[in-house]
Design a protein around this motif. Structure first.
Motif, PDB file in Angstrom:
ATOM      1  N   TYR A  48      35.194  27.071  39.763  1.00 18.27           N
ATOM      2  CA  TYR A  48      35.624  26.690  38.410  1.00 18.27           C
ATOM      3  C   TYR A  48      35.243  27.843  37.489  1.00 18.27           C
ATOM      4  N   THR A  49      34.834  28.999  38.311  1.00 14.18           N
ATOM      5  CA  THR A  49      34.278  30.249  37.558  1.00 14.18           C
ATOM      6  C   THR A  49      35.011  31.437  37.446  1.00 14.18           C
ATOM      7  N   LEU A  50      36.033  31.379  38.449  1.00 13.88           N
ATOM      8  CA  LEU A  50      36.855  32.666  38.527  1.00 13.88           C
ATOM      9  C   LEU A  50      38.011  32.596  37.473  1.00 13.88           C
ATOM     10  N   ARG A  51      37.918  33.769  36.883  1.00  8.42           N
ATOM     11  CA  ARG A  51      38.804  33.758  35.600  1.00  8.42           C
ATOM     12  C   ARG A  51      39.801  34.781  35.762  1.00  8.42           C
ATOM     13  N   SER A  52      39.612  35.571  36.950  1.00  8.04           N
ATOM     14  CA  SER A  52      40.783  36.695  37.362  1.00  8.04           C
ATOM     15  C   SER A  52      40.767  36.855  38.796  1.00  8.04           C
ATOM     16  N   ILE A  53      41.970  36.740  39.393  1.00  7.11           N
ATOM     17  CA  ILE A  53      41.986  36.817  40.706  1.00  7.11           C
ATOM     18  C   ILE A  53      43.264  37.719  40.886  1.00  7.11           C
ATOM     19  N   HIS A  54      43.043  38.828  41.248  1.00  4.02           N
ATOM     20  CA  HIS A  54      44.178  40.164  41.285  1.00  4.02           C
ATOM     21  C   HIS A  54      44.515  40.206  42.712  1.00  4.02           C
ATOM     22  N   LEU A  55      45.835  39.762  43.154  1.00  2.00           N
ATOM     23  CA  LEU A  55      46.201  40.184  44.693  1.00  2.00           C
ATOM     24  C   LEU A  55      47.408  41.240  44.285  1.00  2.00           C
ATOM     25  N   THR A  56      47.158  42.410  44.775  1.00  2.00           N
ATOM     26  CA  THR A  56      48.003  43.536  44.115  1.00  2.00           C
ATOM     27  C   THR A  56      49.223  43.392  44.910  1.00  2.00           C
ATOM     28  N   ASP A  57      50.240  43.556  43.999  1.00  2.00           N
ATOM     29  CA  ASP A  57      51.864  43.554  44.305  1.00  2.00           C
ATOM     30  C   ASP A  57      52.378  42.787  45.367  1.00  2.00           C
ATOM     31  N   LEU A  58      52.026  41.534  45.318  1.00  2.00           N
ATOM     32  CA  LEU A  58      52.156  40.674  46.742  1.00  2.00           C
ATOM     33  C   LEU A  58      54.022  40.349  46.554  1.00  2.00           C
ATOM     34  N   ASP A  59      54.539  40.708  47.806  1.00  6.31           N
ATOM     35  CA  ASP A  59      55.728  40.803  48.196  1.00  6.31           C
ATOM     36  C   ASP A  59      56.006  39.559  49.222  1.00  6.31           C
ATOM     37  N   LEU A  60      56.143  38.214  48.827  1.00  5.14           N
ATOM     38  CA  LEU A  60      56.098  37.071  49.399  1.00  5.14           C
ATOM     39  C   LEU A  60      57.318  37.005  50.394  1.00  5.14           C
ATOM     40  N   SER A  61      58.303  37.711  50.262  1.00  8.55           N
ATOM     41  CA  SER A  61      59.689  37.636  50.781  1.00  8.55           C
ATOM     42  C   SER A  61      59.480  38.298  52.238  1.00  8.55           C
TER      43      SER A  61
END
Length: 482
Positions: free
Chosen positions: A393-406
């Motif tokens: 409940y504390t995370l205010r930023s999760i950065h997963l760089t340039d994900l290409d889900l395809s």
């Protein structure tokens, strides 16, 4: 793309260079590094007014990200009419560059630019956030630093200057209120003599509320290395970043870092050590053991954990080292920001990361800088990571760089990234009231406040109603935007 110039250019040639032909390798909107040197400026000075106007109009729409001022050799405006004309032309150029939203870095050589220029350059480049200074002339440095003080946008200052100049700069640096980072690179490719090390120590002990980046430091002798370690141990700055470099041994270096009261510690390039062997592995293992004594640390940036990986292969020993470090972060009482980059991922590593997200009650920022790591998460650990985010409940930023889900749809829940972003938005909006585990009518008011803050985002509204079904009762008025 770097744009440089040959002598005696016409306005048409300059315009052509500022508007590159679109291609796959060089798209129309590719960012440029533009050199403002003697060849360019002499050609610009010799143009008539209409030609200069054409060049300036093109420059105002060009995708320049960085501009470098050097080797101009211009006369002083006070010395001659030619100098006065040069001053006017420089103002025109800087006004055009200053209008660019893409421009964020200025590389300024005060050794080859006259003292009067800095006032013009830094008066008009209002979008610049990074300034790199190079040179040896102390008088010109004073003039340049005085010009920089008026800036409210500069966050990063890169210094490629003699260390004996540091002492004269410190009073001026303390007046640059927006400054967040100072990068130091001295001598021959960062090689430190005893004199240079003493100058660096002055900056480390300066009480500046900034991150000090030591770029690629190596040492002429053991005494210089010892002086720098003492400077790190007694540092009085916000944070230290070891950006590459070759040190004697991991343990004394980390002991020095642990002795100072920094809030941020990063190593943004892989380090090497003279003792050889598996020193990178020893470094990370020692860091995990040392972390608990760094009681004021709020940010840990392990931005190149690839140094642990031998020949690009992840083995069991590497996993154990990284898991040890992640677990140390999980237990740490004050780390709020954890940034890292690793190559390859295994079930054990994924599970350790998920545990960190779930159990660390202070973590507000998580950044995985290399998307190849996140995309290599095993199919059975990806849901565990998402479940961990749901319980944080504390995370205010999760950065997963340039994900290409395809790329690996069979390994991915296609809604994974959206689900993570939704939960983070709800954290920012105040869903922490759910952290005690009890959901009842007593929490309706807090839930309504959250819904009001995210009332433009249907995903957030839907997820939060699932989390707190009491908000669906008839006596609740949901503040949903039309």
């Amino acid at each position: 793309m770097i744009v440089t110039w040959s002598p005696n250019l016409s306005s048409a040639e300059i315009i052509q260079r500022l508007t590159p032909t679109p291609s796959r390798s060089s798209p129309r909107n590719a960012l440029m590094t533009l050199h403002i040197d003697g060849n360019f400026f002499t050609s610009f000075m010799l143009m008539d007014e209409s030609e200069r106007e054409q060049v300036l109009n093109v420059l105002k729409t060009s995708p320049v990200q960085e501009t470098r001022f050097h080797d101009l050799g211009l006369p002083s405006p006070r010395a001659s009419k030619e100098g006065e004309s040069a001053s006017l032309r420089m103002r025109e150029l800087c006004l055009a560059l200053g209008s660019l939203s893409t421009l964020d870095e200025a590389n300024y050589s005060y050794a080859t630019c006259d003292a009067w220029m800095s006032d013009i350059v830094f008066k008009h480049l209002t979008h610049v956030t990074t300034v790199k200074l190079t040179g040896t002339n102390s008088e010109n440095l004073d003039s340049t630093m005085v010009s920089l003080q008026g800036f409210s946008t500069i966050k990063c200052l890169i210094l490629l200057i003699p260390t004996h100049c540091y002492s004269q700069m410190l009073p001026l640096l303390s007046r640059m209120g927006s400054l967040e980072e100072i990068r130091l690179r001295t001598g021959n490719y960062g090689r430190l003599s005893l004199l240079n090390a003493t100058g660096v120590v002055q900056v480390l002990q300066s009480k500046l509320p900034v991150q000090i980046v030591l770029q690629h430091f190596t040492f002429n002798n053991a005494e210089a290395h010892s002086v720098l370690l003492h400077g790190i141990a007694t540092a009085n700055v916000r944070g230290i970043d070891l950006s590459g470099g070759k040190y004697e041994d991991p343990a004394p270096l980390l002991s020095a870092v642990a002795s100072c009261r920094i809030k941020s510690f990063r190593f943004t390039r892989a380090l090497s050590f003279k003792t050889g062997g598996n020193c990178n592995r020893i470094f990370y293992s020692t860091l995990a053991e040392t972390l608990s004594s760094m009681t004021q640390l709020e940010e840990l940036g392990c931005e190149l954990l690839t140094g642990v990986v031998m020949m690009g292969q992840v083995d069991q020993a590497d996993d154990d080292v990284l898991i040890k470090l992640i677990k140390a972060v999980t237990r740490h009482p004050s780390i709020k920001s954890f940034k890292f980059d690793i190559e390859g991922c295994t079930n054990k590593l994924d599970a350790a990361l998920a545990d960190c997200v779930r159990q660390n009650g202070q973590l507000t920022e998580l950044q995985i800088l290399n998307s190849s790591d996140v995309q290599s998460m095993m199919p059975n650990t990806l849901p565990k990571f998402l479940d961990a985010v749901k319980l944080n409940y504390t995370l205010r930023s999760i950065h997963l760089t340039d994900l290409d889900l395809s790329l690996k749809m069979n390994h991915w829940d296609s809604n994974f990234k959206q689900s993570v972003e939704t939960l983070v938005k709800l954290n920012v909006a105040g869903r922490s009231y759910l952290s005690d585990g009890s959901i009842d009518t007593c929490h309706q008011r807090e839930g309504l406040i959250v819904l009001e803050r995210v009332n433009q985002d249907l995903d957030c509204i839907f997820v939060h109603l699932l989390e707190n079904p009491y908000l669906c009762k008839g006596d609740c008025v949901l503040p949903v935007a039309a």
